[in-house]
Design a protein around this motif. Structure first.
Motif, PDB file in Angstrom:
ATOM      1  N   ALA A 337      -8.671  -2.231  -9.491  1.00 39.72           N
ATOM      2  CA  ALA A 337      -7.367  -2.900  -9.482  1.00 39.72           C
ATOM      3  C   ALA A 337      -6.389  -2.201  -8.555  1.00 39.72           C
ATOM      4  O   ALA A 337      -5.539  -2.843  -7.925  1.00 39.72           O
ATOM      5  CB  ALA A 337      -6.800  -2.959 -10.899  1.00 39.72           C
ATOM      6  N   LEU A 338      -6.513  -0.893  -8.453  1.00 40.62           N
ATOM      7  CA  LEU A 338      -5.620  -0.120  -7.590  1.00 40.62           C
ATOM      8  C   LEU A 338      -6.204   0.126  -6.204  1.00 40.62           C
ATOM      9  O   LEU A 338      -5.539   0.699  -5.344  1.00 40.62           O
ATOM     10  CB  LEU A 338      -5.281   1.216  -8.265  1.00 40.62           C
ATOM     11  N   GLY A 339      -7.451  -0.295  -5.995  1.00 38.02           N
ATOM     12  CA  GLY A 339      -8.064  -0.204  -4.675  1.00 38.02           C
ATOM     13  C   GLY A 339      -8.385   1.198  -4.215  1.00 38.02           C
ATOM     14  O   GLY A 339      -8.356   1.487  -3.016  1.00 38.02           O
ATOM     15  N   ILE A 340      -8.728   2.075  -5.152  1.00 37.49           N
ATOM     16  CA  ILE A 340      -8.976   3.466  -4.771  1.00 37.49           C
ATOM     17  C   ILE A 340     -10.469   3.775  -4.697  1.00 37.49           C
ATOM     18  O   ILE A 340     -11.303   3.075  -5.262  1.00 37.49           O
ATOM     19  CB  ILE A 340      -8.319   4.443  -5.766  1.00 37.49           C
ATOM     20  N   GLU A 341     -10.774   4.865  -4.009  1.00 40.22           N
ATOM     21  CA  GLU A 341     -12.144   5.372  -3.955  1.00 40.22           C
ATOM     22  C   GLU A 341     -12.514   5.926  -5.320  1.00 40.22           C
ATOM     23  O   GLU A 341     -11.756   6.696  -5.924  1.00 40.22           O
ATOM     24  CB  GLU A 341     -12.236   6.469  -2.896  1.00 40.22           C
ATOM     25  N   HIS A 342     -13.686   5.567  -5.820  1.00 37.56           N
ATOM     26  CA  HIS A 342     -14.104   6.094  -7.113  1.00 37.56           C
ATOM     27  C   HIS A 342     -15.621   6.154  -7.187  1.00 37.56           C
ATOM     28  O   HIS A 342     -16.329   5.462  -6.467  1.00 37.56           O
ATOM     29  CB  HIS A 342     -13.567   5.229  -8.262  1.00 37.56           C
ATOM     30  N   TYR A 435       4.971  -0.909 -19.125  1.00 37.94           N
ATOM     31  CA  TYR A 435       5.936  -1.119 -18.039  1.00 37.94           C
ATOM     32  C   TYR A 435       5.219  -1.265 -16.699  1.00 37.94           C
ATOM     33  O   TYR A 435       5.518  -2.175 -15.917  1.00 37.94           O
ATOM     34  CB  TYR A 435       6.937   0.041 -17.968  1.00 37.94           C
ATOM     35  N   ARG A 436       4.245  -0.380 -16.433  1.00 36.70           N
ATOM     36  CA  ARG A 436       3.537  -0.457 -15.146  1.00 36.70           C
ATOM     37  C   ARG A 436       2.773  -1.772 -15.022  1.00 36.70           C
ATOM     38  O   ARG A 436       2.722  -2.371 -13.928  1.00 36.70           O
ATOM     39  CB  ARG A 436       2.587   0.737 -14.989  1.00 36.70           C
ATOM     40  N   ASN A 437       2.224  -2.255 -16.104  1.00 41.68           N
ATOM     41  CA  ASN A 437       1.527  -3.537 -16.073  1.00 41.68           C
ATOM     42  C   ASN A 437       2.477  -4.705 -15.849  1.00 41.68           C
ATOM     43  O   ASN A 437       2.064  -5.773 -15.388  1.00 41.68           O
ATOM     44  CB  ASN A 437       0.743  -3.753 -17.362  1.00 41.68           C
ATOM     45  N   SER A 438       3.776  -4.521 -16.180  1.00 37.81           N
ATOM     46  CA  SER A 438       4.743  -5.590 -15.936  1.00 37.81           C
ATOM     47  C   SER A 438       5.014  -5.757 -14.442  1.00 37.81           C
ATOM     48  O   SER A 438       5.492  -6.813 -14.004  1.00 37.81           O
ATOM     49  CB  SER A 438       6.057  -5.294 -16.670  1.00 37.81           C
ATOM     50  N   ILE A 439       4.716  -4.719 -13.660  1.00 35.42           N
ATOM     51  CA  ILE A 439       4.854  -4.801 -12.200  1.00 35.42           C
ATOM     52  C   ILE A 439       3.629  -5.477 -11.610  1.00 35.42           C
ATOM     53  O   ILE A 439       3.729  -6.407 -10.803  1.00 35.42           O
ATOM     54  CB  ILE A 439       5.041  -3.389 -11.604  1.00 35.42           C
ATOM     55  N   SER A 440       2.468  -5.003 -11.984  1.00 37.34           N
ATOM     56  CA  SER A 440       1.189  -5.626 -11.633  1.00 37.34           C
ATOM     57  C   SER A 440       0.159  -5.114 -12.620  1.00 37.34           C
ATOM     58  O   SER A 440       0.225  -3.958 -13.054  1.00 37.34           O
ATOM     59  CB  SER A 440       0.772  -5.307 -10.196  1.00 37.34           C
ATOM     60  N   SER A 441      -0.777  -5.935 -12.971  1.00 41.64           N
ATOM     61  CA  SER A 441      -1.732  -5.582 -14.022  1.00 41.64           C
ATOM     62  C   SER A 441      -2.787  -4.628 -13.470  1.00 41.64           C
ATOM     63  O   SER A 441      -3.671  -5.029 -12.708  1.00 41.64           O
ATOM     64  CB  SER A 441      -2.399  -6.843 -14.571  1.00 41.64           C
ATOM     65  N   VAL A 442      -2.697  -3.348 -13.854  1.00 42.29           N
ATOM     66  CA  VAL A 442      -3.641  -2.347 -13.360  1.00 42.29           C
ATOM     67  C   VAL A 442      -4.342  -1.602 -14.493  1.00 42.29           C
ATOM     68  O   VAL A 442      -5.310  -0.874 -14.249  1.00 42.29           O
ATOM     69  CB  VAL A 442      -2.945  -1.332 -12.425  1.00 42.29           C
ATOM     70  N   ILE A 443      -3.851  -1.758 -15.722  1.00 39.07           N
ATOM     71  CA  ILE A 443      -4.463  -1.101 -16.876  1.00 39.07           C
ATOM     72  C   ILE A 443      -4.980  -2.184 -17.807  1.00 39.07           C
ATOM     73  O   ILE A 443      -4.189  -2.979 -18.342  1.00 39.07           O
ATOM     74  CB  ILE A 443      -3.456  -0.191 -17.611  1.00 39.07           C
TER      75      ILE A 443
END
Length: 544
Positions: A337-342, A435-443
């Protein structure tokens, strides 16, 4: 007849000890204020030249030579505008926390801070001598009084300046963030304005410095106590205040009023700013963290990405025999969702090897938390190895509730260079995640909904070892932040056995917290600079 006075508020981000770079910033901002805003004056924060807090750098004689050379550079480089900035000043009477005003090659005067805070995160009496009187400077014909930070929290300095003839007050600050701080500042400023009858410009620093975050929020207040201009929270820039000057009064002109963020938003911004500055100012290439599929690591990951961008963030999932498939799936979903290397690196072979190597040593002894800690330390070794090899800092993911009661493993999940949510109680972690999910759903929602678990044993849940966080967090706040004793907390309605157990855990685990990485302070009483308790102590036994 009236005229307009323009004063630029330099709500900027300085680096502690970076005297030359801070000096360049003052010169560049002053010239911009003169040319772009046609300003009469520009105001910089407390101890601008050294950054705040410089701590024991102030004990080094060489620092004061650098400061004096920097002041000389500013005097020579800037003309056509009055520049007021903070710096330490060494005199024959002592070392002072000072503010100097210059214009057209001349030093117009210097003010020495009178009230030196020596509580919470402050220890200015360790370094500075207290000033004793007001300092007024003329800005385009207006006598202006100068105070520094704590001075405005007391009635004396502003009253002195008013009695000396000031028509406007300027207050230079390095006021660190904690939850609810912005409202406190404006309330205190209103008291001084009411007492003196003078309008006030309150300028605050922006930026992260180790555990501290300075959130800006500078403002202008008229003589009636109304805020007429407010700068954005956590944003560094120049902001021009206009004041109407008449024979009878100096009156701020209504300007841009940045909205005050809701408390959870303000905390999230502070966390992002603190992480960004710790990484950038210390020169790390990026960050790496262990992603477990739990809420703490999910929130930490989101903060890291928001702070420095997805390209510089790496996450590692390190499953064991006890890791649920949903944790693996949720960790992957968070990273994607955050587009990171994992990637995933199983700790099972390492854990098995440790257990085999220790088999003789452990013969006849039952399985307990030792085996759980070995798993956490396997993960710590992997993350630190990646950190060393790739020059990325490890972010730990522990929260304040865990750190309070020692629900963390030395050299395991505590291994790392910075702890973003170290001062966030668990219930706040949930609020921040929503709160962070209210910006964009990442969790993923089920990460928020599922019972928290360290997953170091079969079917393990946090509540197997701890009270529910709805019970634990209020007890911890009462004991850690409010300094209530066990009896007083019990009197609030909490179970006596639970309270005594939690208080004992807090005291017993001071040794762990001393070995934890620094983390961002967002409450009134963070572990570390705020709360300095002995490791070896018999006090807990006496208070029951």
């Amino acid at each position: 007849m009236s005229r307009t006075l323009r004063i630029v508020l330099a709500q900027l981000n300085q680096t502690v000890g970076g005297i030359s770079a801070n000096c360049d910033q003052i010169i560049e901002a002053s010239l911009r204020a003169r040319d772009e805003f046609c300003a009469d004056a520009i105001l910089f924060p407390e101890l601008t030249l050294t950054g705040y807090p410089p701590e024991d750098l102030l004990l080094r004689p060489g620092l004061h030579h650098h400061v004096e050379r920097a002041i000389t550079r500013i005097v020579a480089a800037v003309s056509g505008i009055t520049v007021i900035f903070g710096h330490p000043m060494q005199t024959g009477e002592g070392l002072f926390n000072s503010a100097t005003a210059i214009r057209d090659g001349k030093r117009l005067g210097s003010y020495h801070k009178q009230h030196l805070p020596n509580y919470s995160v402050f220890d200015e009496k360790r370094y500075f001598s207290a000033g004793r009187g007001p300092c007024l400077v003329d800005i385009a014909g207006v006598p202006v009084g100068i105070t520094i930070c704590e001075d405005v929290w007391m009635s004396g300095p502003v009253k002195q300046a008013a009695e000396a003839g000031a028509r406007l007050m300027l207050n230079l600050n390095a006021s660190p963030f904690h939850s609810g701080k912005s409202g406190e500042r404006e309330a205190v400023a209103r008291e001084r304005v009411t007492e003196s009858g003078l309008p006030l410009i309150y300028l605050n620093l922006v930026g992260g410095q180790d555990e501290l975050v300075f959130d800006g929020g500078s403002f202008v207040m008229d003589a009636m106590g109304q805020v007429t201009m407010r700068c954005p929270d956590s944003e560094a820039d120049l902001y021009c205040a206009e004041l109407e000057v008449k024979a009878e009064a100096v009156t701020p002109v209504r300007g841009v009023l940045a909205s005050e963020p809701a408390e959870v938003e303000a905390i999230y911004r502070a966390l992002v700013l603190g992480v960004r500055d710790y990484i950038e100012k210390n020169g790390f290439r990026g960050v790496v963290l262990g992603l477990s599929g739990g809420i703490d690591s999910a929130l930490t990951l989101a903060i890291a990405v928001d702070a420095i961008g997805k390209e510089r963030v790496e996450a590692v999932m390190m499953p064991s025999r006890y890791t649920a498939q949903m944790s693996i799936d949720d960790a992957a979903a968070e990273a994607e969702a955050l587009g990171i290397e994992h990637r995933a690196i199983s700790i099972e072979p390492l854990f098995a090897q440790f257990i085999d190597s220790l088999s003789d040593e452990f013969a006849g002894l039952p399985v307990d938390t030792t085996e759980e800690n070995i798993q956490a330390r396997c993960r710590g070794v992997l993350l630190m190895a990646i950190s060393n090899k790739k020059h990325k800092i490890v972010l730990t993911t522990g929260n304040k509730s865990e750190m309070s009661v020692g629900y963390a493993t030395l050299y395991g999940d505590m291994a790392g260079g910075f702890a973003p949510i170290k001062d966030c109680p668990k219930l706040l972690v949930y609020e921040l995640s929503r709160y962070r999910n209210s910006i964009s759903s990442v969790i993923p929602q089920r990460v928020i909904d599922r019972p928290p678990s360290a997953e170091l044993a079969a079917d393990q849940k946090d509540e197997d070892s701890l009270p529910p966080y709805e019970v634990l967090d209020p007890i911890l706040q009462s004991y850690v932040e409010d300094d209530l004793c066990a009896a007083d907390i019990i009197a609030l309605g909490f179970d006596a056995d639970v309270v005594n157990r939690i208080v004992t855990l807090v005291d017993r685990n001071e040794y762990k917290r001393r070995q934890a990485p620094p983390g961002i302070r967002i409450t009134r009483r963070a572990f570390g600079r705020d709360r300095r308790y002995p490791i070896t102590s018999g006090y807990t036994k006496q208070q029951k």
